[in-house]
Enzyme design. Structure first.
Site, PDB file in Angstrom:
ATOM      1  N   TYR A 120       0.673  -1.244  -0.005  1.00 39.98           N
ATOM      2  CA  TYR A 120       0.024   0.124  -0.154  1.00 39.98           C
ATOM      3  C   TYR A 120       0.851   1.233   0.148  1.00 39.98           C
ATOM      4  O   TYR A 120       2.034   1.360   0.477  1.00 39.98           O
ATOM      5  CB  TYR A 120      -0.915  -0.043   1.141  1.00 39.98           C
ATOM      6  CG  TYR A 120      -0.107  -0.217   2.358  1.00 39.98           C
ATOM      7  CD1 TYR A 120      -0.055   1.345   3.279  1.00 39.98           C
ATOM      8  CD2 TYR A 120       0.316  -0.968   3.076  1.00 39.98           C
ATOM      9  CE1 TYR A 120       0.396   1.414   4.438  1.00 39.98           C
ATOM     10  CE2 TYR A 120       0.960  -1.194   4.293  1.00 39.98           C
ATOM     11  CZ  TYR A 120       0.652   0.124   5.115  1.00 39.98           C
ATOM     12  OH  TYR A 120       1.618   0.155   6.206  1.00 39.98           O
ATOM     13  N   ASN A 174      10.069  -6.114   7.594  1.00 42.88           N
ATOM     14  CA  ASN A 174      11.217  -5.013   7.917  1.00 42.88           C
ATOM     15  C   ASN A 174      12.379  -5.209   8.446  1.00 42.88           C
ATOM     16  O   ASN A 174      12.465  -6.069   9.366  1.00 42.88           O
ATOM     17  CB  ASN A 174      10.461  -3.997   8.871  1.00 42.88           C
ATOM     18  CG  ASN A 174       8.891  -3.652   8.430  1.00 42.88           C
ATOM     19  OD1 ASN A 174       8.952  -3.085   7.206  1.00 42.88           O
ATOM     20  ND2 ASN A 174       8.488  -2.879   9.462  1.00 42.88           N
ATOM     21  N   HIS A 185       3.310   5.525  14.282  1.00 45.26           N
ATOM     22  CA  HIS A 185       2.229   5.628  13.402  1.00 45.26           C
ATOM     23  C   HIS A 185       1.222   4.418  13.896  1.00 45.26           C
ATOM     24  O   HIS A 185       1.234   3.826  15.073  1.00 45.26           O
ATOM     25  CB  HIS A 185       2.636   4.730  12.061  1.00 45.26           C
ATOM     26  CG  HIS A 185       3.265   3.445  12.269  1.00 45.26           C
ATOM     27  ND1 HIS A 185       4.599   3.380  12.701  1.00 45.26           N
ATOM     28  CD2 HIS A 185       2.570   2.251  12.073  1.00 45.26           C
ATOM     29  CE1 HIS A 185       4.648   1.980  12.664  1.00 45.26           C
ATOM     30  NE2 HIS A 185       3.371   1.402  12.262  1.00 45.26           N
ATOM     31  N   HIS A 247       2.439   3.498  17.626  1.00 40.79           N
ATOM     32  CA  HIS A 247       3.939   2.693  18.204  1.00 40.79           C
ATOM     33  C   HIS A 247       4.782   3.228  17.440  1.00 40.79           C
ATOM     34  O   HIS A 247       4.486   3.495  16.232  1.00 40.79           O
ATOM     35  CB  HIS A 247       3.361   1.367  18.006  1.00 40.79           C
ATOM     36  CG  HIS A 247       2.719   0.546  16.995  1.00 40.79           C
ATOM     37  ND1 HIS A 247       1.592   0.484  16.652  1.00 40.79           N
ATOM     38  CD2 HIS A 247       3.432   0.236  15.914  1.00 40.79           C
ATOM     39  CE1 HIS A 247       1.329   0.164  15.284  1.00 40.79           C
ATOM     40  NE2 HIS A 247       2.714  -0.271  14.695  1.00 40.79           N
ATOM     41  N   ARG A 258      17.832  -6.295  12.939  1.00 40.53           N
ATOM     42  CA  ARG A 258      16.798  -6.763  13.551  1.00 40.53           C
ATOM     43  C   ARG A 258      15.746  -6.755  12.203  1.00 40.53           C
ATOM     44  O   ARG A 258      15.837  -5.935  11.683  1.00 40.53           O
ATOM     45  CB  ARG A 258      16.465  -5.974  14.592  1.00 40.53           C
ATOM     46  CG  ARG A 258      15.037  -6.597  15.410  1.00 40.53           C
ATOM     47  CD  ARG A 258      13.727  -5.488  15.421  1.00 40.53           C
ATOM     48  NE  ARG A 258      12.652  -6.254  15.889  1.00 40.53           N
ATOM     49  CZ  ARG A 258      11.503  -5.643  16.015  1.00 40.53           C
ATOM     50  NH1 ARG A 258      11.234  -4.590  15.599  1.00 40.53           N
ATOM     51  NH2 ARG A 258      10.605  -6.418  16.474  1.00 40.53           N
TER      52      ARG A 258
END
Length: 354
Positions: A120, A174, A185, A247, A258
């Site tokens: 998106y 991510n 967000h 968050h 990570r």
């Protein structure tokens, strides 16, 4: 998008976040001017309470609401994590070789996103900024969810009762490098059903709630609640934690590489971009191979907690006259745009729904 076109983390984040005033005005409209109030969150559909950053009691009340709407589970063993991490590395290698569709990959400084199943638009990609403006890409503009995500991750979550079978149709990876972040967000309410499920890999980190980002240098306000996330842990957000408070991932919480796999379900009526238009010719093209620019070094723990000063900030401090000159240069459109944004926002980052 294959390449974001941003050379500066400050510019990337500023373009991605709607103005915080928009976020505040949403809650001030029903209660006058809102003087003396810094944030206001919905207690329930019929009741509201106000939150002041200076009130420890209200902050603790809000933290309890976040804590009560978050579930964490330890499902994946170290051996399972290692196998999944190898698959994530394969995704990174394929992206750097240009083997994915254009909108599968979204690159930013110290953080890359890989959309599968559904992708998106957000941030600078939006024609109109602000919560509720996000749109799904047209079908076929991102790659399908890899089989290994179904076999190694989703099936384990289904067998443990975390999600029902057939729930997930969107998977996002991510991949953060030390010092990377994602700004405050809320996952778009009009795009994604709840819950929001994520699984962490490579290293431990933290998910923070209720923060605000500022720049020059990049700084993050004190969070309302800090949720530790361990390698192999599953985090499930619903209710208040998913819908009524932002968050983020702070730069100081990423001390080693990570990665997180975010698993969601899009709503049947979620809006799409140009649903009646044919796919653009560039949608099916593979981006050109990119050179790997990755670091697996551990960040200095002390340095991670110090404010980060970008190279552009250092350069401006050394040569203030150059900054003034660029502002008047016709060839420096991007710099002029940042100056205009700075004048209108007072250097405060705008929180966004993402």
């Amino acid at each position: 998008m294959a390449a974001s076109g941003f050379s500066d983390l400050r510019e990337k984040l500023k373009s991605m976040t709607p103005h915080r005033d928009d976020y505040e005005n949403k809650y001030q409209a029903s209660n006058g001017s809102g003087k003396g109030r810094k944030r206001k969150y919905r207690e329930s559909d019929d009741d509201e309470y106000e939150h002041s950053d200076d009130s420890s009691d209200l902050r603790e009340q809000e933290a309890r609401r976040v804590r009560s709407s978050v579930v964490q589970l330890s499902i994946f063993t170290p051996e399972e994590c290692a196998r999944i991490e190898e698959k994530i590395d394969e995704v990174v290698a394929k992206a750097e070789s240009g083997l994915y569709r254009e909108h599968t990959v979204d690159r930013a400084p110290l953080r890359n996103k890989y959309f599968f199943g559904e992708g998106y638009t957000y941030g600078a990609q939006l024609e109109r900024r602000g919560p509720g403006q996000e749109r799904l890409y047209r079908k076929g503009e991102v790659d399908e969810i890899p089989n290994w995500v179904h076999e190694l991750v989703i099936k384990r979550l289904v067998s443990n009762g975390v999600i029902p079978e057939g729930f997930v149709n969107s998977a996002v990876i991510n991949d953060y490098q030390p010092g990377g972040c994602i700004v405050s967000h809320v996952d778009p309410l009009h795009i994604f059903a709840r819950p929001i499920v994520s699984v962490s890999f490579f290293s431990d980190s933290a998910l923070c709630f209720g923060c605000r980002f500022q720049f020059k240098p990049i700084r993050v306000s004190e969070p309302v609640f800090v949720l530790p996330v361990r390698r192999g842990s599953v985090t499930v957000l619903s209710g208040y934690a998913a819908d009524d408070i932002t968050h983020c991932i702070r730069p100081q919480d990423i001390k080693e590489r990570r990665a997180v796999i975010i698993l969601r379900k899009t709503k049947p009526d979620a809006p799409r971009l140009d649903t009646d238009s044919p796919l653009s010719s560039t949608a099916a093209l593979r981006p050109a191979p990119l050179k790997a620019k990755r670091s697996h070094r551990k960040a200095d723990p002390d340095a991670a907690h110090r404010p980060r000063v970008l190279e552009m900030d250092k350069e401006e401090n050394r040569h203030p006259s150059l900054s003034h000159h660029r502002h008047h240069s016709a060839s420096s459109e991007n710099y002029r745009r940042r100056e205009e944004d700075h004048e209108s926002s007072g250097r405060k980052v705008k929180m966004r729904r993402h």
